[in-house]
Design an enzyme around this catalytic site. Sequence first.
Site, mmCIF file in Angstrom:
data_model
loop_
_atom_site.group_PDB
_atom_site.id
_atom_site.type_symbol
_atom_site.label_atom_id
_atom_site.label_comp_id
_atom_site.label_asym_id
_atom_site.label_seq_id
_atom_site.Cartn_x
_atom_site.Cartn_y
_atom_site.Cartn_z
ATOM 1 N N LYS A 148 0.846 -1.203 0.000
ATOM 2 C CA LYS A 148 0.000 0.000 0.000
ATOM 3 C C LYS A 148 0.876 1.246 0.000
ATOM 4 C CE LYS A 148 -3.688 -2.495 2.266
ATOM 5 N NZ LYS A 148 -4.301 -2.881 3.523
ATOM 6 N N LYS A 180 -4.358 -15.022 -1.268
ATOM 7 C CA LYS A 180 -5.304 -14.297 -0.419
ATOM 8 C C LYS A 180 -6.681 -14.939 -0.559
ATOM 9 C CE LYS A 180 -3.230 -10.179 0.494
ATOM 10 N NZ LYS A 180 -3.532 -8.885 0.919
#
Length: 637
Positions: A148, A180
């Site tokens: 991020k 994920k």
Amino acid sequence: MAEHFMDPRPAQVDLSHLLRRGKPAIDAAIVEDLGRGDPATQATLKPGIDGRAVIRAKAGGIIAGLPIVESVFRAIDPRVKLEPMVAEGAWVVPGEPVARVRGPLDSMLMAERTALNFLQRLSGIATLTARCVDAAATTDAVILDTRKTAPGLRMLDKYAVRIGGGCNHRLDLSAMAMLKDNHIDACGGIDRAAQAVQAMYPGLPMEIEVRNLEELDTCLSLSPLPDRILLDNETPDEMRDAVQRTARRVPLEASGGIDAERVAAVARSGVDSLSVGALTHSPIALDLSMTLDDDGESPDALAERVRDLRSRLSDRVAILAHHYVRDEVAGHADVVGDSLELARRGAELEAPFVVVCGVRFMGETAALLAQPNQRVILPAPAAGCYLADCIEPELLTRVWDALAGQDDVLPITYANSSAEIKAFCGDRGGVACTSANAAEVMRWALDRTKRVLFLPDQHLGRNAAQALGLSEDEIGILDPEALDGSAASRILLWPGACNVHRRFRWWDVERVRSQHPGIRVIVHPECSSDVVSLADDSGSTRHIIEQVEQDTETTSFALGTDARLVARLRAAHPDKTIVDLAEVPSMCATMAGVTVQRLHDVLQRIVDGTPPDPVEIEPANAASARATLDRMLHIGT
Ligand code: SF4
């Protein structure tokens, strides 16, 4: 060597690699800001006229990005020179000059915004990272960044995380297969997804995200095991459960909504790493400015004023400085030493005013040992100590009350603790110790009792116990919140740590040895026992200094202690190679608050007849705290 330890770092690249890969972002930012030129500068300034400026911090924090600032100025005009006034990674206080800039004024002005944008953002990231690293310092967990990052700034954002003491997660998608929830759901389950990755990319590191303990169990039944497991959005209790189930077979990473406030609670669960997206998605830029013709008082002029005040006060004042304060402060001291040495020498000097350039507990120790007519004054009275503050007297009292059979427990407190904690020990027959005599004091205590409660530094306590030959089974860390007495342990360790010495990790020893073959590694015993066990030697600050001064056989040293002391030793021994053990210098943030300006202000007030309030010890604590120190001195160490 490393195979004995679990490695919680997903990515291990040099800082120089990150800077190199960040270069396109620097070039793009320069082009973005310059546009077709700077009409204001071009219209008002004759080209080539030289000028000077100073970049100053307007807020306190860690400086990160000086090499990038230099690149920006150089790219605009190679004649512009940047002279850093602090090291990359240094803690600065508001108003502190960070760097001087000299060269053609028009070029400096055209580069200013881009240079400061980088420095402010990266320093903000480093400062936030350091807060998180500090919050986890009582545990083994490392702080990781995420993906991020600001678009285009990935490498530089990750560089700043490292300067703040964090570690890097994968640099990009290709570095690791991270399964994920979406991948797992789309593929029909964890085992299928894992098999698919292993079939297509055999050997590629794989991390699997789990949402609950059932998924964790599925991961743990895979063969081969994944390289890492990510616990997403789980509570600290669930994480604790996961840590137990995993039993250190796979590194566990905690993730999901972790900010600086939650770091400590999550880290205490026992996970190996915490990935914190906030480090790079919402840092607060460090406030910095560049001022032309900055005529702020030069350090030399301020030093001269301090010397003048000092000579006017003559023997009415003694200035004591801890080894870890800034060089420019230590230069004014009558005595430079560790906390106990300072306290003893201050009392011998007989000056009515004893100015202690150090943190609060050092002032308290000096006040405890001071003569009745002496006043101890701290230039930075708000400067605390992370280690001393790891222990709350009320919590300690509750733990003590919960310990079964207290008559077989003796408390030992490290000198780096408050007067209140020293008094607590004194009231219970306990004793103080220093980093030089911790093992000897522990032996003294074990000769008189079955168990020892060691406060507040878990690492010094463990290292001392190991030096006495105690086994791991005999050493236990307390969980004060659970009022856990770890009753079976002979040595009960309070889970405190120094956030400076906790920064050194076993991989630093490996890295420095590979970079400097034959180097002698000496660390402070506030470092963790794995670092101490890998080092060539460990000992107090005094011991480290003496080794560097007296070991004529060795020409290169890596020192695991505060970077300001390391820099001072490097300057004093130009014939030797002396490096920081950590890749980014580790220095005490609170000691940074002891500035020459504050020393000056204290001296000025003494000269003016309005001295600041002296350090006061609660009368109820003074005698007991002194007894704790006296008992140690009586042991003869
Ligand atoms: S170096 Fe560590 S023990 Fe010393 S004052 Fe700083 S935080 Fe406290």
